[in-house]
Design a protein around this motif. Sequence first.
Motif, PDB file in Angstrom:
ATOM      1  N   UNK A  19       0.246  28.458  41.483  1.00 46.06           N
ATOM      2  CA  UNK A  19      -0.173  29.753  40.526  1.00 46.06           C
ATOM      3  C   UNK A  19      -1.716  29.223  40.197  1.00 46.06           C
ATOM      4  N   UNK A  20      -1.877  27.717  39.920  1.00 40.35           N
ATOM      5  CA  UNK A  20      -3.141  27.418  39.680  1.00 40.35           C
ATOM      6  C   UNK A  20      -3.318  25.779  39.637  1.00 40.35           C
ATOM      7  N   UNK A  21      -4.405  25.282  40.153  1.00 39.15           N
ATOM      8  CA  UNK A  21      -4.756  24.007  40.018  1.00 39.15           C
ATOM      9  C   UNK A  21      -5.997  23.833  39.204  1.00 39.15           C
ATOM     10  N   UNK A  22      -5.708  22.689  38.174  1.00 47.39           N
ATOM     11  CA  UNK A  22      -6.991  22.335  37.367  1.00 47.39           C
ATOM     12  C   UNK A  22      -7.169  20.918  37.602  1.00 47.39           C
ATOM     13  N   UNK A  23      -8.366  20.443  37.590  1.00 46.18           N
ATOM     14  CA  UNK A  23      -8.800  18.993  37.830  1.00 46.18           C
ATOM     15  C   UNK A  23      -9.944  18.456  36.942  1.00 46.18           C
ATOM     16  N   UNK A  24      -9.331  17.183  36.532  1.00 48.86           N
ATOM     17  CA  UNK A  24     -10.529  16.312  35.661  1.00 48.86           C
ATOM     18  C   UNK A  24     -11.316  15.555  36.776  1.00 48.86           C
ATOM     19  N   UNK A  25     -12.397  15.677  36.651  1.00 48.92           N
ATOM     20  CA  UNK A  25     -13.539  15.076  37.635  1.00 48.92           C
ATOM     21  C   UNK A  25     -14.193  13.748  36.973  1.00 48.92           C
ATOM     22  N   UNK A  26     -13.907  12.543  37.496  1.00 48.32           N
ATOM     23  CA  UNK A  26     -14.399  11.714  36.923  1.00 48.32           C
ATOM     24  C   UNK A  26     -15.462  10.687  37.663  1.00 48.32           C
ATOM     25  N   UNK A  27     -16.831  10.778  37.841  1.00 50.51           N
ATOM     26  CA  UNK A  27     -17.630  10.125  38.771  1.00 50.51           C
ATOM     27  C   UNK A  27     -17.416   8.682  38.301  1.00 50.51           C
ATOM     28  N   UNK A  28     -17.472   7.878  39.315  1.00 49.34           N
ATOM     29  CA  UNK A  28     -17.265   6.194  39.352  1.00 49.34           C
ATOM     30  C   UNK A  28     -18.405   5.738  40.113  1.00 49.34           C
ATOM     31  N   UNK A  29     -18.548   4.344  39.715  1.00 51.91           N
ATOM     32  CA  UNK A  29     -19.768   3.564  40.468  1.00 51.91           C
ATOM     33  C   UNK A  29     -19.551   3.796  41.839  1.00 51.91           C
ATOM     34  N   UNK A  30     -20.824   3.534  42.783  1.00 54.64           N
ATOM     35  CA  UNK A  30     -20.677   3.461  44.072  1.00 54.64           C
ATOM     36  C   UNK A  30     -20.556   4.694  44.931  1.00 54.64           C
ATOM     37  N   UNK A  31     -20.654   6.192  44.155  1.00 55.98           N
ATOM     38  CA  UNK A  31     -20.326   7.146  44.746  1.00 55.98           C
ATOM     39  C   UNK A  31     -19.012   7.761  44.826  1.00 55.98           C
ATOM     40  N   UNK A  32     -18.168   6.889  44.020  1.00 51.87           N
ATOM     41  CA  UNK A  32     -16.613   7.386  44.070  1.00 51.87           C
ATOM     42  C   UNK A  32     -16.462   8.349  43.123  1.00 51.87           C
TER      43      UNK A  32
END
Length: 266
Positions: free
Chosen positions: A121-134
Motif C-alpha cells: 500500500x505504501x513504502x516510506x524510506x529514511x535516506x541517510x547519506x554516508x561518506x564516499x558517496x554511499x
Amino acid sequence: MRVDFASLFEVVATCLGREGMADAEAGVLFLKAMHALVRFDDVVIFAYREKERPIDLFSTFGLEDHEIFVGLYQAGPFLLDPFYHAARAGRAGVFRMRELAPDRFFSSEYYRTYYTQTKLAEEVGFFVPCPDGVTVVLSLMRRERSGVFPPGEFAVLDDAVPFVLAFVARTWPDLSLRFDALARGTRRRRHEPANAADRVWRKLNLTDREASIVELVLQGYSSESIGLTLDISTGTVKVHRRNVYRKLGISSQMQLLSIYLSNLQS
C-alpha cells in the motif's frame, strides 16, 4: 498509535552501549525502535553507491518475499526504483514513495510488471547519506491490508530522522570498504562498463543520448518531463524514442522493459 517509550529508550540504551554491531543485530534494533513509533509490516535496509549492486543490510521477509524484494530487485530493477535515484541524488530525511516517484511512475511498465508484485500500500524510506558517496535507505513497508501511513504516524517518523541519521552513522561507518571489496571480487573484461545498465546499453548499441532517454522512460518519466530533465524539446525526446524502438525492433514499453531486464540478467 501511542509511542512505546519503554521500548524506544531500551533501543537507545543498547545503541549507546554497543559499537561494531553486526548487520542483523543493528537491523533488529532499528525494527524494534520503529515498532515503538508506528505500525508497519516489513523493513528492508539497503546501502547504495552509484550504479553498483546495492548491499542488502537487513530485511524481515520470508523466503518468497525475499526473492521479490531483495534477490530480484538486486538483479537489476533497483536501477528503475525512485528510492535508488533519490539515494544517488543525496537526499536526506524521510520520504513517501509517492513524493519521489516520476510523473508517470504508477502507470509505467516497471510499476505494473515489477512493483505490483510487492503488493504494497505504501513504502516510506529514511535516506541517510554516508561518506564516499554511499547512501543507506531504511524502508518501512505497509501491505495493502494495512493501508498507507496516516499523517500523524508519518509526522512521528519525521521527528525520528535525527535518531536514524545518528544510528546509521554509528552502525555502518565504513560501507564504502564493503562496496570496494565487492567490486574487487567481480572480474570484468577490460574496457567493459562497470555497471549493469551501461553494459545493457552498449550491448544494445544505443547512443549515450538514447540510453539516457530510455532509462528515464523506464523509470516512469513522461516525454515532457524527460525533455525538461535533459534540456531538450519534447519532440526531440519522441524522435529518440522512435529511433530506439526501431533499432530494437519493438513497439511498446512492455517490450522495452522485457529486453532491458533480460539483458541485465544475461
